[in-house]
Scaffold this active site. Structure first.
Site, PDB file in Angstrom:
ATOM      1  N   TYR A 240      -6.819  11.371  11.106  1.00  0.00           N
ATOM      2  CA  TYR A 240      -6.112  11.617  12.360  1.00  0.00           C
ATOM      3  C   TYR A 240      -6.494  12.966  12.958  1.00  0.00           C
ATOM      4  CZ  TYR A 240      -3.151   7.707  10.838  1.00  0.00           C
ATOM      5  OH  TYR A 240      -2.686   6.488  10.418  1.00  0.00           O
TER       6      TYR A 240
ATOM      7  N   VAL B 293      -5.218  -1.661   8.308  1.00  0.00           N
ATOM      8  CA  VAL B 293      -6.501  -2.355   8.282  1.00  0.00           C
ATOM      9  C   VAL B 293      -6.671  -2.951   6.888  1.00  0.00           C
ATOM     10  CG1 VAL B 293      -9.012  -2.098   8.469  1.00  0.00           C
ATOM     11  CG2 VAL B 293      -7.503  -0.825  10.013  1.00  0.00           C
TER      12      VAL B 293
ATOM     13  N   ASN C  97      -0.699  10.767   1.999  1.00  0.00           N
ATOM     14  CA  ASN C  97      -1.878  10.042   2.477  1.00  0.00           C
ATOM     15  C   ASN C  97      -2.879  11.017   3.114  1.00  0.00           C
ATOM     16  OD1 ASN C  97      -3.718   8.167   3.361  1.00  0.00           O
ATOM     17  ND2 ASN C  97      -2.170   6.765   4.185  1.00  0.00           N
TER      18      ASN C  97
ATOM     19  N   GLU D  67       4.242   2.538  15.356  1.00  0.00           N
ATOM     20  CA  GLU D  67       5.090   2.351  14.178  1.00  0.00           C
ATOM     21  C   GLU D  67       4.250   2.065  12.941  1.00  0.00           C
ATOM     22  OE1 GLU D  67       8.520   2.103  11.847  1.00  0.00           O
ATOM     23  OE2 GLU D  67       8.214   2.945  13.840  1.00  0.00           O
TER      24      GLU D  67
ATOM     25  N   GLY E  28     -14.649   1.468  11.238  1.00  0.00           N
ATOM     26  CA  GLY E  28     -14.291   1.786  12.613  1.00  0.00           C
ATOM     27  C   GLY E  28     -13.132   0.994  13.181  1.00  0.00           C
TER      28      GLY E  28
ATOM     29  N   PHE F  24       0.826  -1.209   0.000  1.00  0.00           N
ATOM     30  CA  PHE F  24       0.000   0.000   0.000  1.00  0.00           C
ATOM     31  C   PHE F  24       0.859   1.258   0.000  1.00  0.00           C
ATOM     32  CE2 PHE F  24      -1.959   3.415   2.514  1.00  0.00           C
ATOM     33  CZ  PHE F  24      -3.070   3.695   1.728  1.00  0.00           C
ATOM     34  N   GLU F  25       1.942   1.232   0.788  1.00  0.00           N
ATOM     35  CA  GLU F  25       2.823   2.395   0.887  1.00  0.00           C
ATOM     36  C   GLU F  25       3.849   2.465  -0.243  1.00  0.00           C
ATOM     37  OE1 GLU F  25       4.442   2.325   4.873  1.00  0.00           O
ATOM     38  OE2 GLU F  25       2.637   3.260   5.683  1.00  0.00           O
TER      39      GLU F  25
END
Length: 173
Positions: A140, A96, A133, A92, A104, A34-35
């Protein structure tokens, strides 16, 4: 870990056990993909098991489950703030699985980690987020987190780490 098993937003959150290592390892690989950092993900299941459950654990993991299946995880450890004179909790990695997103799960993991930080007397709960992102940054902020604009992560790895660690006759700068 003294964090109790909790059920939040339909997800059971509990401390990971050695039996969870394969699922955590698979989710770490999915996170790296994903990253766009799969080329840097070289940790084996044995490395992870030693880091989490070996003689000197380096980190802890909370596992989120839905219907008895792993849905996500949060890997964290303690750091220390000289300014506060207290230890903190550093997240770190938070991940999900796509099938469980926007239900949630991430919020349940973060709330449980915040409770762990409070229970352990931590002065801070911190993590990093990739600047691209935007969805995570907004999420956040929505939870009350502050994204620090003036800080950058500094990293030394591989040959640069070996060179820095080697004795040198150079004059310090």
């Amino acid at each position: 870990m003294s964090a109790p098993m909790t059920a939040t937003a339909g997800f059971a959150i509990r401390p990971a056990t050695p039996a969870d290592v394969p699922a955590i390892h698979a989710m770490i690989a999915a996170l790296a993909e994903f990253e766009r950092l799969s080329h840097l993900c070289v940790a084996s299941e044995a490395d992870l098991a030693a880091a989490l459950f070996g003689a000197h654990p380096a980190a802890e993991v909370l596992l989120a489950e839905s219907g008895g299946e792993a849905a996500g995880f949060a890997l964290f450890f303690h750091n220390y703030s000289t300014f506060l004179g207290r230890r903190g909790l550093w997240l770190e990695d938070l991940f999900v699985l796509p099938a469980h997103r926007r239900r949630g799960c991430a919020q349940a993991l973060l709330r449980t980690l915040a409770a762990v930080a409070v229970e352990r007397g931590c002065g801070r709960f911190e993590w990093a987020v990739l600047d691209w992102n935007a969805g995570a940054i907004d999420f956040y902020r929505g939870l009350g987190a502050t994204v620090l604009p003036d800080w950058r992560i500094v990293r030394v790895v591989g040959p640069a780490l070996a060179a820095l660690a080697a004795p040198s006759s150079e004059t310090p700068r």
